[in-house]
Every structure is written in structure tokens, then in C-alpha cells.
Design a protein around this motif. Structure first.
Motif, PDB file in Angstrom:
ATOM      1  N   GLU A 496      36.581  33.059  41.612  1.00  0.00           N
ATOM      2  CA  GLU A 496      36.201  32.686  42.871  1.00  0.00           C
ATOM      3  C   GLU A 496      37.874  31.554  43.405  1.00  0.00           C
ATOM      4  N   ALA A 497      38.623  30.770  42.455  1.00  0.00           N
ATOM      5  CA  ALA A 497      40.059  30.216  42.779  1.00  0.00           C
ATOM      6  C   ALA A 497      40.993  31.190  42.756  1.00  0.00           C
ATOM      7  N   MET A 498      40.571  32.255  42.494  1.00  0.00           N
ATOM      8  CA  MET A 498      42.503  33.413  42.689  1.00  0.00           C
ATOM      9  C   MET A 498      41.822  33.483  43.921  1.00  0.00           C
ATOM     10  N   PRO A 499      43.233  33.842  44.766  1.00  0.00           N
ATOM     11  CA  PRO A 499      43.357  34.432  45.845  1.00  0.00           C
ATOM     12  C   PRO A 499      43.242  35.184  45.992  1.00  0.00           C
ATOM     13  N   GLN A 500      43.633  35.990  45.279  1.00  0.00           N
ATOM     14  CA  GLN A 500      43.077  38.049  45.512  1.00  0.00           C
ATOM     15  C   GLN A 500      41.877  37.858  45.740  1.00  0.00           C
ATOM     16  N   MET A 501      41.345  39.209  46.227  1.00  0.00           N
ATOM     17  CA  MET A 501      40.202  39.798  45.913  1.00  0.00           C
ATOM     18  C   MET A 501      40.022  40.398  44.395  1.00  0.00           C
ATOM     19  N   VAL A 502      38.841  40.352  44.002  1.00  0.00           N
ATOM     20  CA  VAL A 502      38.484  40.365  42.639  1.00  0.00           C
ATOM     21  C   VAL A 502      37.610  41.075  42.518  1.00  0.00           C
ATOM     22  N   TRP A 503      37.605  41.969  41.782  1.00  0.00           N
ATOM     23  CA  TRP A 503      36.162  42.963  41.361  1.00  0.00           C
ATOM     24  C   TRP A 503      35.944  43.147  40.354  1.00  0.00           C
ATOM     25  N   ALA A 504      34.789  43.659  39.838  1.00  0.00           N
ATOM     26  CA  ALA A 504      34.347  44.253  38.095  1.00  0.00           C
ATOM     27  C   ALA A 504      33.238  46.032  38.727  1.00  0.00           C
ATOM     28  N   SER A 505      33.588  46.724  37.475  1.00  0.00           N
ATOM     29  CA  SER A 505      32.539  47.303  37.159  1.00  0.00           C
ATOM     30  C   SER A 505      32.135  47.863  35.771  1.00  0.00           C
ATOM     31  N   GLN A 506      31.457  48.394  35.786  1.00  0.00           N
ATOM     32  CA  GLN A 506      30.929  48.921  34.892  1.00  0.00           C
ATOM     33  C   GLN A 506      31.391  50.416  34.557  1.00  0.00           C
ATOM     34  N   ASP A 508      30.683  53.019  33.319  1.00  0.00           N
ATOM     35  CA  ASP A 508      30.378  54.472  34.507  1.00  0.00           C
ATOM     36  C   ASP A 508      31.125  54.566  35.813  1.00  0.00           C
ATOM     37  N   GLY A 509      31.591  53.232  36.152  1.00  0.00           N
ATOM     38  CA  GLY A 509      32.068  53.124  37.583  1.00  0.00           C
ATOM     39  C   GLY A 509      31.247  51.843  38.231  1.00  0.00           C
ATOM     40  N   TYR A 510      30.217  52.122  38.161  1.00  0.00           N
ATOM     41  CA  TYR A 510      29.481  51.471  39.336  1.00  0.00           C
ATOM     42  C   TYR A 510      29.846  50.011  39.541  1.00  0.00           C
ATOM     43  N   SER A 511      30.523  49.454  40.530  1.00  0.00           N
ATOM     44  CA  SER A 511      31.091  48.247  40.355  1.00  0.00           C
ATOM     45  C   SER A 511      29.819  47.759  41.230  1.00  0.00           C
ATOM     46  N   ASP A 512      29.565  46.385  40.230  1.00  0.00           N
ATOM     47  CA  ASP A 512      28.753  45.334  40.316  1.00  0.00           C
ATOM     48  C   ASP A 512      29.099  43.717  40.727  1.00  0.00           C
ATOM     49  N   TYR A 513      30.197  43.489  40.719  1.00  0.00           N
ATOM     50  CA  TYR A 513      30.983  42.010  41.700  1.00  0.00           C
ATOM     51  C   TYR A 513      32.336  42.078  42.245  1.00  0.00           C
ATOM     52  N   PHE A 514      32.317  41.053  43.609  1.00  0.00           N
ATOM     53  CA  PHE A 514      32.617  41.278  44.213  1.00  0.00           C
ATOM     54  C   PHE A 514      32.787  39.844  44.214  1.00  0.00           C
ATOM     55  N   ASN A 515      33.918  38.764  44.514  1.00  0.00           N
ATOM     56  CA  ASN A 515      34.726  37.585  44.915  1.00  0.00           C
ATOM     57  C   ASN A 515      34.753  37.536  45.922  1.00  0.00           C
ATOM     58  N   ARG A 516      34.305  35.847  46.011  1.00  0.00           N
ATOM     59  CA  ARG A 516      34.122  35.569  48.124  1.00  0.00           C
ATOM     60  C   ARG A 516      35.647  35.806  48.891  1.00  0.00           C
ATOM     61  N   GLN A 517      36.903  36.043  47.967  1.00  0.00           N
ATOM     62  CA  GLN A 517      37.961  36.359  48.946  1.00  0.00           C
ATOM     63  C   GLN A 517      37.910  38.262  49.386  1.00  0.00           C
ATOM     64  N   TRP A 518      37.047  38.617  48.910  1.00  0.00           N
ATOM     65  CA  TRP A 518      36.367  40.215  48.536  1.00  0.00           C
ATOM     66  C   TRP A 518      35.887  40.154  50.569  1.00  0.00           C
ATOM     67  N   TYR A 519      34.844  39.478  50.247  1.00  0.00           N
ATOM     68  CA  TYR A 519      33.747  39.842  51.594  1.00  0.00           C
ATOM     69  C   TYR A 519      34.332  38.706  52.636  1.00  0.00           C
ATOM     70  N   GLU A 520      35.096  37.706  52.362  1.00  0.00           N
ATOM     71  CA  GLU A 520      36.012  37.139  53.422  1.00  0.00           C
ATOM     72  C   GLU A 520      37.085  38.023  53.936  1.00  0.00           C
ATOM     73  N   PHE A 521      37.257  39.030  53.472  1.00  0.00           N
ATOM     74  CA  PHE A 521      38.545  39.937  53.748  1.00  0.00           C
ATOM     75  C   PHE A 521      37.768  41.059  54.753  1.00  0.00           C
ATOM     76  N   THR A 522      37.285  41.502  53.941  1.00  0.00           N
ATOM     77  CA  THR A 522      36.358  43.064  54.964  1.00  0.00           C
ATOM     78  C   THR A 522      34.877  42.585  55.802  1.00  0.00           C
ATOM     79  N   GLY A 523      34.623  40.936  55.220  1.00  0.00           N
ATOM     80  CA  GLY A 523      33.274  41.134  56.741  1.00  0.00           C
ATOM     81  C   GLY A 523      32.028  42.000  56.308  1.00  0.00           C
ATOM     82  N   ALA A 524      32.392  42.213  55.289  1.00  0.00           N
ATOM     83  CA  ALA A 524      31.009  43.383  54.482  1.00  0.00           C
ATOM     84  C   ALA A 524      29.799  41.688  54.255  1.00  0.00           C
ATOM     85  N   ALA A 525      28.293  42.204  54.125  1.00  0.00           N
ATOM     86  CA  ALA A 525      27.355  41.747  53.602  1.00  0.00           C
ATOM     87  C   ALA A 525      27.993  41.620  52.560  1.00  0.00           C
ATOM     88  N   GLU A 526      26.520  40.113  51.539  1.00  0.00           N
ATOM     89  CA  GLU A 526      26.624  40.680  50.306  1.00  0.00           C
ATOM     90  C   GLU A 526      25.922  41.239  50.005  1.00  0.00           C
TER      91      GLU A 526
END
Length: 995
Positions: A496-506, A508-526
Motif C-alpha cells: 500500500e505504501a508503494m507508488p506503483q500498482m501491485v498485484w498478486a496471483s495464485q 494457477d493464475g487466479y489474481s486475488d490481490y490488488f493494492n490501493r493504487q490499482w483501484y485509484e488508477f482504474t476506478g474499479a470496485a473492490e
């Protein structure tokens, strides 16, 4: 004290002296009585805005003038430049106020500002660049603000600047021009307000929100929120997982929850919820749910009622967690306990065998008689508690040390004797499972975490004759869970402290985490981006190659790197660089992917711009020339019929029919000119972010009906057939009715103009996937594929015929896109090419609220029941006389004057006036000054004041409000609107008594 009436001293009029606050009226009165010193030359003053007065002294603006030469008030420093500044207000301001010259150098600072900035001596700072006091990284914005002030514009911004002694401070900074008598800036005023505490509070609020999100996620708690009015619910992904869904569930509500409850539990769950809703008390229960695959699982649900401002409950906020594993453990414990009790009852004479059974049981077991005396226990119990006392009653349970753990209502408090599950079991209570922290006997300061379950033992008649408690040491399990939560917290804190968008996936490729910067950039819902949902935010042209590259990296375990276009929250696509690295265990197996996304759009844009700049300049120049030609054509077109109609009025003044027809021609052409100017102003206001929306809940079908009603004359004149189609239900949106009607009218008018006579236009209204859609389709000339990507750009139009028969300035669709964007929606255009028709689709977020009722309808005017005495003042004789005639025909007593002196004379002659309609640009004094004079006159002290002027910019409206005007109308004003304002005077009661 009331100021004496009569004209102001002419020296003050010539000087353009500054306005004073109403609360300083007594000082103004003394100045007026005293007048300027004989032979003195009044210094030039300024008009101080209401924002300046509020910042300096917190007082509302009045409309009095005061000569700075007569004030003789102290300045802040010996080097102060008093040009145009009221020094008493300057010094009285609690904020840091600075006066700068036009080059941005410090001239003056008030004492409160020096205290706030911890400046002991202003002398060394005088003449220094103001921006040099600020940190280097913030100077660019301040320099730009000074440049804007030199151009006569104000600017407000937030900036960080430590004091001269190094104390960190955040400031709310306003930079404004100080105009001279001729209106040109003569100096610059800067007002800085200390907002350090506000800034800190906002940081703490953001940290609290992040911490709450982490707690919910790390504890595997699903969150939900239920609207009590509509039954609609909002849920987290972990909530949906508790009900067996691997993807986020849309449209979750109370009925969906009840349907998922096991049939055997459904009746009592419904009853429990109804009781909680009636009492508005927090509640919790455990029940079984049936997953979509038919399996049965246990969940624990908790709900709390949310009461805004302490009123009635509006929503329920709650959590849910799957407890199937715990229930299985409890079932095993229950079976073990039951077996032990049955064995004790059936084989009392075989105490040895019972003791052997108890000693072999891996969980601690204690049995107490009906008085609470401990009679039976096993080795596991002694291993947990050590050498404990054989308490002979419930009161002696106080010797056992236990504390409620974190996350419980009594966290940190010690259990009383009656809090122990065994004591509660002796009262007939079933304790399903509780976590308690204990201190074993003989091991001071050591804490052990145990899980307890207690049940009463009853005889054949159902009477409680004892109780049994089962205890299990879960210290290691709780420690591991805490370590996992701490690890997750550290991970989230870092990301959350990083200025970049951070993501994580299992793996098998299932993405299960995005940090606050991702949501602020894309405007996507949680949760919207989980799984492969993030690919829906990619540009359609980039999806397939991104998917292939991701699959290749996931399959081979190689580093993932790619550039693609990601949709920004503004709706635009921006280039980002995505990188992902595999997290491997010792044997090389990938267990997780961690990655980042970096915004490189500006870098890509600069590279592309180098090659496109020359072509863009040529295109812009061509569009400018085309726009000026179109503007000249559109403005000249109405002038010809207006000129002809004016000649007819002179030649046929005795022919009522010709007079009426000529007036209608002039009215239509004036409306056309007004619409052209309004469109230009709308585009200017939207592009500068100055549009204010009057939001309400709207029935979209009603908005479409209003737009069709406005456009129907043009559609009928062109001989088009119009079809309107609506889906089921009545979709509602949050929006400004006038602006949304304007959007749809623009699309309908375009369809009518660009479709050959006898065409067909279709309007469709529908709702799906949380969005309301309005589509306008025609079978007209269509849109060229080369123009389609730029159809919403300003001044963008297709090929036009030499006569420009379709009209327009090429700004309508640009205005439509901007207005739709302000409503949180989007607009798209489709066409198969020339002569293939076109389709424009508006998408707006659906609203669950019901349409607002009882709002006033624009244009409604109450009938005149009480005639008012109205004085119209305008130096345009024709305009004043015509408006007075309209008011007279509506039943009012109206009079006209053409300068300020005539207006004052008319007020003295007529007596009490109910309403003044004043032009601002009068020859002998401004309408602002005239309003001040008339308000102090007995004839106008209770009247309503309406400004009728050609000045309609935001600062003009601020000046009129500061001068005491009740309404501000821009010429040409609709007569119905003027009559509507006068109707308000009738409703509240005229200033004079009828007759």
C-alpha cells in the motif's frame, strides 16, 4: 448605527474606494460624515471580494466604499505597500496574509502571518521572491498561481511549507489579483490558512480504512451491508466464498441469503432476523447453508444496525465466516463428552474403567455436580492447568485466572466466576465454543489459549444435575494464525505504501490481490478485478496478446513482462508496463506470482507526439479556420431575418398581424443566437470544471420524454418517424434533469438534422448490469469511419455542404460527452459508414433510490394575485421600456429609468418599491453602487433586488451576491423567469401594503 442617506462624496466616487464589510458600517458612516480632507487627493482603492473579507475577518461583505487615504490604520511592517489594501482587515485576519507586487515579490505580511510562519523580522524578507520561502518541489504551482493573478485570475491550492524555524506545516493557499481603479491588477494578495491538523486527520482516516480492510481480509471475514429500505446488499468476495461462489456475486440481497440457508434452519433464521430488525439490536447466530454444489456448510453471521446521526436504522453492517471445520471439531468434542458422560452414568461401579477412558482422552474434561464442585477430571486437564484446586462451588471459580481474548466484547477483561462455561452450563446453557486465555496454576505470567465447550447434565426429568466442560489447548494454532495475519499485514503495508500498482496471483493464475493504487488508477470496485476480471480493463486490441504472454509465463515459470493499455478511472486508456515474478519453493515449484504495473503513458505519448506534432498542428489550424468560418456563418444567419423584421415593424407599425409575425421572427432568431452563445459558454464552463450539477433521483424515461417534447418540432418539420422503446421497469439515475435533457435533445436534434426528410429515428431505454442505457438510432447520412474515432472532439464535424444547411458549430457532441462524464457515465457512437445511419448510446449508473418528488418545475409562474410596484433601470431605453411593458401586461405596476440618478429620483417620487431590476453597466454609477444607495433609502430597504446584465461569469455572480442582489439574470432574460421571481415576492408578501 445606520449610515446617512444621500450620494457618496464625489472624491470617493472618483477614487474607486474599496468595499467594506457590513459590520464596519459605523466606521463607514463616520468617514462619510467627515469626508476627505480638504485639498487631499484620494488614493486609488480596490474592490475586495467576499472571499477576501471572509479570509481576513470572517465577516460578510457589504457594499460601502472607503477611501484608503482616510483610514490611517497601522500596516504590518515599515516596508508594507498599502496599495489598495484595507490595512485594518489585513491585520485582523487570523490567517497568513501577504501582499506581493506583480512580479511575486513580498511587499507586506500581517502580524498573525508572521507568527504562523515563526518569522521574527519581516525586514530581510521584504522584496524577496515569495516562492523562495516554499520548498523547491512546490514552487512551480505557486509560480503558476502568481502568473494567473497577473492575468486577473484567482487560484487556490494546497501546499507543504515548514515555518522559518523548521516546524512542518500544510497550508491552504489562495492567490488573487488586487485590481486598481481601472480593473487591471496592481498587486497580488496571498492568503495561507494552516490546515496541518486537517491534513493529519485525513491521513489517519485513510490509515484506519486500510487497517480495517486488512483485518477483514486477514481474518477471512466476509463483509456485507444490507439496505433495510430496498433489501439490496453489498458483499465482499470473502462473503460470497462463504456461500460457495468462486466468483463475486452480483445483485446479492436478503432473499438470496434466505434461499441459501439450509431448509431445516430457515424458519428460525427468518424469525431471528425479524426479531433483530424489530428491536434494532445487534445480533449473531450460526446456521447451515447449502452451496451450489449441494454440500452443506456452517457459517457464523453477525450484524449491527447503522444509525446515521443517531436516528432510525437505515442499514445493517455485518460479517460472515465459514465455521464448518470448527463445527466438525465441536461435534467431535461433543461426541467425546457425551460418550464420557454416558460411560460415567452407566458404569458408576466401574470407576476405574471410566478413569482410564478419561485419562486416555486427548482433551481436558471436568465434571461438576449441581453445586459446582469439581468431582471428575482427567490427565489432559491437569496438563493444561497444572496443579489446580478442587473447587467446591461456583463461587470458588474466581481462583481460576482467565481473560477474554482480542476480538471479543470484553477483550482483556478477566472472567468472573459466573463467566466460566462450566458455571453457565450449570445454569442450563449450552456453550458452543469459546476461546479464553488462561494462566495455569504454578506457572505465573504464562499465558495459554484454550477452546472450551460446556453442556449441562440432566436427569430423566430434565433437571440439571451437573455440568461437563471440555477444554483443548489451541495456543500453537492461535500463534500460527497470528503470525500469518502479521505476515499478511506487513505485506499489505508495504504494497500500500508503494507508488506503483501491485498485484498478486495464485499459482494457477487466479489474481486475488490488488493494492490501493490499482483501484485509484482504474476506478474499479473492490473484487471486480479478481480472477481474470482485470483483463476486462484492458484495451480490446491488447487482450489476446496479453493473455498469451501471461499463459506463457505461468506455464514456463519465466518472468512476465508486457506493455498494454489499461483503462483509467477517467475512461481513457493509458499505457502501463506490467511485470510479474514467480515465487518458488525449494524444489522450484511456483506457489505464487507477485507483480507491479507502472504508468508509462506519458513516456509513450511523448514518443508518439514527436512524430505526430507537425500533423496535429496543421489539423488544429485547419479546425480553427473551419470553426471561425462556421461561427461567422451561424451568427450572421439570424441577423438577416432580424434586420428585415425590424424594417417591417417600422413600415407596418399599424398592421397588428405583421407586427406579431415580425416579433415572432425576432424572438425565434434571438433564441437561436442565445442557444449558440449558451453552447459556447457551456463548453467553456465544462472544460474548466465550472459546471455545477443539481443532482436528484430521476426516472430516466421521464427525462427522455421531456427531451422528445423539446425536439419534436424539428423532427416533425423534417417529416421523420419517431419510435420510443422501453425495457421492463423504470430505470432511475442520479443526475441533473436539465443537463440530461440537454444531452438527449442534442442527440435527437443531430439525428433529425443529419437524416434526410422522411427518415426514421428510434429511442431505446433499457437497464442491465447496473447501468441505464439510452440509445438514439437513425437511418441518416451516417459517420465516416475516419471521423468516427474523433466524433466527440471539440469542433469536429464531417464534410459539410457549401450552404451549411445542417448548422451547428461542431461543439454539441463534445459538450454531450463532457456532461455524461460529469454524471459518471459514458457515451459511444456506432456507424457502418456513409449513408448507413448512426447510433449513439449513453450509459449511466443505475440508482436504487426512488425519484425525487415535489421539486419545483422550471418555468412555473404563479398567477398575479397582488400587483407589485417594480422599477426597471437600464441605459438601453428599448430594453427597459419593453420589460416594463411586459410586467405591466402581467398585472404589475412597472416604471422605467435609464440611469442611476433617474432611478433614485423615481424611488423618492414613487415611495415604497417592491422590486428593483437593475442593469450593472449604468453610465453614472454601477448597478452594485446603485443597489447600495437604494437599499439605504426608505423606498428600497425592504425590496427584492434582481441583477439583469450581460455579465454571466462566476465572478460576476459573486459580485452581485456581495452587493446584496437576490437574483442574477443574464441577458436576454426569459420574461417567464422574471415573472417567476416576482411571484416569490408575492408569496412572501410585498414590501408595501396594497392600496
Amino acid at each position: 448605527m445606520q449610515a446617512p442617506r444621500g450620494p457618496a462624496p464625489r472624491a470617493a466616487q472618483r477614487s474607486g474606494a474599496s468595499l467594506l464589510c457590513n459590520c464596519n458600517r459605523s466606521r463607514f458612516c463616520r468617514w462619510r460624515q467627515r469626508g476627505p480632507s480638504p485639498g487631499s487627493k484620494a488614493k486609488r482603492g480596490i474592490i475586495i471580494s467576499s472571499a477576501f473579507c471572509r479570509n481576513l475577518s470572517g465577516l460578510a461583505l457589504g457594499n460601502k466604499r472607503m477611501n484608503a487615504a482616510d483610514a490611517a490604520w497601522p500596516v504590518a511592517t515599515p516596508s508594507a505597500d498599502p496599495r489598495g489594501i484595507d490595512s485594518l482587515l489585513f491585520e485582523a485576519s487570523p490567517d497568513c496574509v501577504k501582499l506581493l507586487d506583480l512580479d511575486g515579490r513580498l511587499l507586506q505580511m500581517n502580524r498573525n502571518g508572521m507568527c504562523a510562519m515563526e518569522i521574527d523580522d519581516f525586514g530581510p524578507l521584504c522584496g524577496q521572491e515569495w516562492t523562495s520561502l516554499w520548498p523547491e518541489e512546490g514552487r512551480a504551482a505557486l509560480t503558476a498561481a502568481v502568473a494567473e493573478a497577473r492575468q486577473g485570475r484567482s487560484r487556490r491550492l494546497t501546499a507543504f511549507c515548514p515555518t522559518q524555524k523548521g516546524t512542518p506545516r500544510w497550508w491552504d493557499v489562495t492567490v488573487a489579483p488586487v485590481p486598481a481603479g481601472d480593473g487591471e491588477p496592481q498587486s497580488i494578495l496571498s492568503v495561507s490558512r494552516d490546515i496541518t491538523e486537517l491534513h493529519r486527520a485525513r491521513d489517519e482516516q485513510r490509515e484506519t480504512v486500510a487497517r480495517l480492510g486488512f483485518i477483514l481480509a486477514s481474518s477471512q471475514l466476509g463483509a456485507w451491508e444490507l439496505d433495510l429500505a430496498t433489501g439490496a446488499a453489498r458483499t465482499s468476495f470473502l462473503h460470497d466464498r462463504c456461500f460457495g461462489y468462486d466468483e463475486p456475486v452480483r445483485n446479492w440481497n436478503y432473499d438470496a441469503f434466505i434461499a441459501a440457508v439450509h431448509p431445516d434452519d430457515r424458519a428460525w433464521v427468518v424469525a431471528a432476523f425479524a426479531q433483530a430488525r424489530d428491536t434494532e439490536q445487534d445480533w449473531s447466530f450460526e446456521c447451515r447453508v447449502v452451496w451450489p454444489d449441494g454440500s452443506i456448510h456452517w457459517i457464523a453471521v453477525h450484524g449491527s444496525f447503522f444509525r446515521p446521526d443517531g436516528g432510525a436504522a437505515k442499514r445493517i453492517l455485518g460479517t460472515v465466516v465459514e465455521i464448518t471445520a470448527r463445527k466438525q471439531t465441536e461435534a467431535e468434542l461433543r461426541e467425546t463428552t457425551l460418550a464420557a458422560v454416558q460411560a460415567a452414568e452407566a458404569a458408576e461401579t466401574e470407576r476405574g474403567r471410566l478413569n482410564a477412558l478419561l485419562e486416555a482422552t486427548p482433551v481436558g474434561i471436568v465434571y461438576a455436580d449441581m453445586h459446582g464442585q469439581l468431582t471428575v477430571s482427567n490427565a489432559a486437564m491437569r496438563e493444561i492447568w497444572g496443579d489446580y484446586p478442587q473447587s467446591d462451588s461456583v463461587e470458588r471459580y474466581v481462583d481460576w485466572k482467565g481473560w477474554w481474548p482480542d476480538g471479543t466484547p470484553g477483550a482483556g477483561q478477566r472472567l468472573t466466576a459466573n463467566d466460566w462455561p462450566l458455571a453457565r452450563a450449570l445454569q442450563g446453557e449450552e456453550v458452543q465454543g469459546e476461546i479464553v486465555e488462561i494462566e495455569p496454576f504454578g506457572r505465573p505470567d504464562e499465558r495459554v489459549t484454550i477452546l472450551l465447550r460446556a453442556s449441562p447434565v440432566r436427569d430423566a426429568a430434565g433437571e440439571v444435575i451437573g455440568g461437563v466442560v471440555v477444554q483443548q489447548d489451541v495456543t500453537d494454532r492461535m500463534r500460527i494464525e497470528r503470525e500469518l495475519r502479521d505476515s499478511e499485514r506487513r505485506f499489505r503495508t508495504i504494497t500500500e505504501a508503494m507508488p506503483q500498482m501491485v498485484w498478486a496471483s495464485q499459482s494457477d493464475g487466479y489474481s486475488d490481490y490488488f493494492n490501493r493504487q490499482w483501484y485509484e488508477f482504474t476506478g474499479a470496485a473492490e473484487g471486480e478485478s479478481y480472477g481474470d476480471g482485470w483483463m476486462r480493463l484492458l484495451h480490446p486490441d491488447d487482450v489476446e496478446r496479453t493473455r498469451q504472454r501471461w499463459e506463457q509465463s505461468r506455464t514456463t515459470g519465466q518472468m512476465y513482462e508486457i506493455e498494454y493499455r489499461l483503462r483509467h478511472r477517467s475512461g481513457d486508456y493509458r499505457w502501463v508496463l506490467a511485470r510479474g515474478v514467480p515465487v518458488k519453493i525449494n524444489d522450484g515449484d511456483v506457489v505464487r506470482w507477485m507483480g507491479t504495473c507502472t504508468d508509462i503513458h506519458e513516456h509513450r505519448r511523448l514518443l508518439d507526439a514527436l512524430g505526430e506534432r507537425e500533423e496535429a498542428l496543421r489539423l488544429a489550424d485547419r479546425r480553427k479556420d473551419e470553426f471561425l468560418a462556421m461561427l461567422a456563418h451561424e451568427l450572421r444567419n439570424p441577423l438577416a431575418p432580424i434586420s428585415t423584421a425590424a424594417q417591417l415593424l417600422r413600415l407596418a407599425a399599424d398592421d397588428p398581424q405583421r407586427v406579431r409575425a415580425s416579433a415572432e421572427v425576432i424572438g425565434r432568431q434571438i433564441t437561436h443566437l442565445t442557444n449558440l452563445v449558451d453552447d459556447l459558454l457551456d463548453v467553456s464552463r465544462v472544460t474548466r470544471g465550472l459546471v455545477q450539477l443539481d443532482m436528484e433521483t430521476l426516472d430516466l424515461s421521464g427525462v427522455v420524454a421531456a427531451a422528445v417534447e423539446q425536439s419534436r418540432p424539428l423532427i416533425t418539420a423534417r417529416g421523420h418517424a419517431l419510435s420510443i422503446r422501453s425495457g421492463p421497469g423504470a430505470p432511475c439515475v442520479q443526475g441533473d434533469r436539465t443537463r440530461l435533457v440537454q444531452v438527449i435533445v442534442n442527440l435527437l436534434n443531430n439525428a433529425a438534422k443529419y437524416t434526410p426528410p422522411g427518415g426514421h429515428i428510434t429511442v431505446e431505454v433499457e437497464a442491465s448490469d447496473g447501468m441505464a442505457r439510452v440509445s438514439v438510432t437513425d437511418n441518416g447520412i451516417g459517420i465516416d469511419k475516419a471521423l468516427l474515432p474523433n466524433v466527440f472532439d471539440l469542433f469536429s464535424q464531417g464534410t459539410r455542404t457549401p450552404d451549411r444547411s445542417q448548422g451547428g458549430l461542431g461543439i454539441g457532441l463534445a459538450l454531450v460527452r463532457s456532461l455524461v462524464g460529469l454524471h459518471g457515465g459514458r457515451i459511444s457512437a456506432e456507424s457502418q459508414g456513409a449513408n448507413a445511419g448512426s447510433r449513439f448510446t449513453i450509459e449511466l449508473p443505475l440508482s436504487n433510490a426512488k425519484p425525487d418528488s415535489g421539486r419545483p418545475i422550471a418555468g412555473q409562474v404563479a398567477s398575479v394575485t397582488t400587483p407589485l410596484r417594480v422599477l426597471v433601470v437600464d441605459d438601453n431605453v428599448d430594453a427597459a421600456m419593453l420589460l416594463a411593458d411586459v410586467l405591466r401586461m402581467a398585472g404589475h405596476e412597472s416604471h422605467a429609468a435609464h440611469n442611476a440618478a433617474d432611478a433614485i429620483e423615481s424611488a423618492e417620487r414613487l415611495g415604497q418599491i417592491d422590486a428593483f431590476i437593475l442593469d450593472i453597466g449604468l453610465p453614472d454609477m454601477t448597478g452594485y453602487e446603485l443597489a447600495t444607495r437604494l437599499r439605504d433609502h426608505p423606498a428600497g430597504e425592504r425590496a427584492m433586488y434582481v441583477a439583469l446584465t450581460g455579465y454571466g461569469q462566476p465572478h460576476d455572480r459573486v459580485l452581485s451576491r456581495a452587493a446584496g442582489f437576490d437574483h442574477h439574470l443574464v441577458k436576454p432574460a426569459d420574461a417567464q423567469k422574471v415573472l417567476g421571481i416576482l411571484a416569490d415576492v408575492v408569496r412572501r408578501g410585498p414590501a408595501r401594503q396594497p392600496g
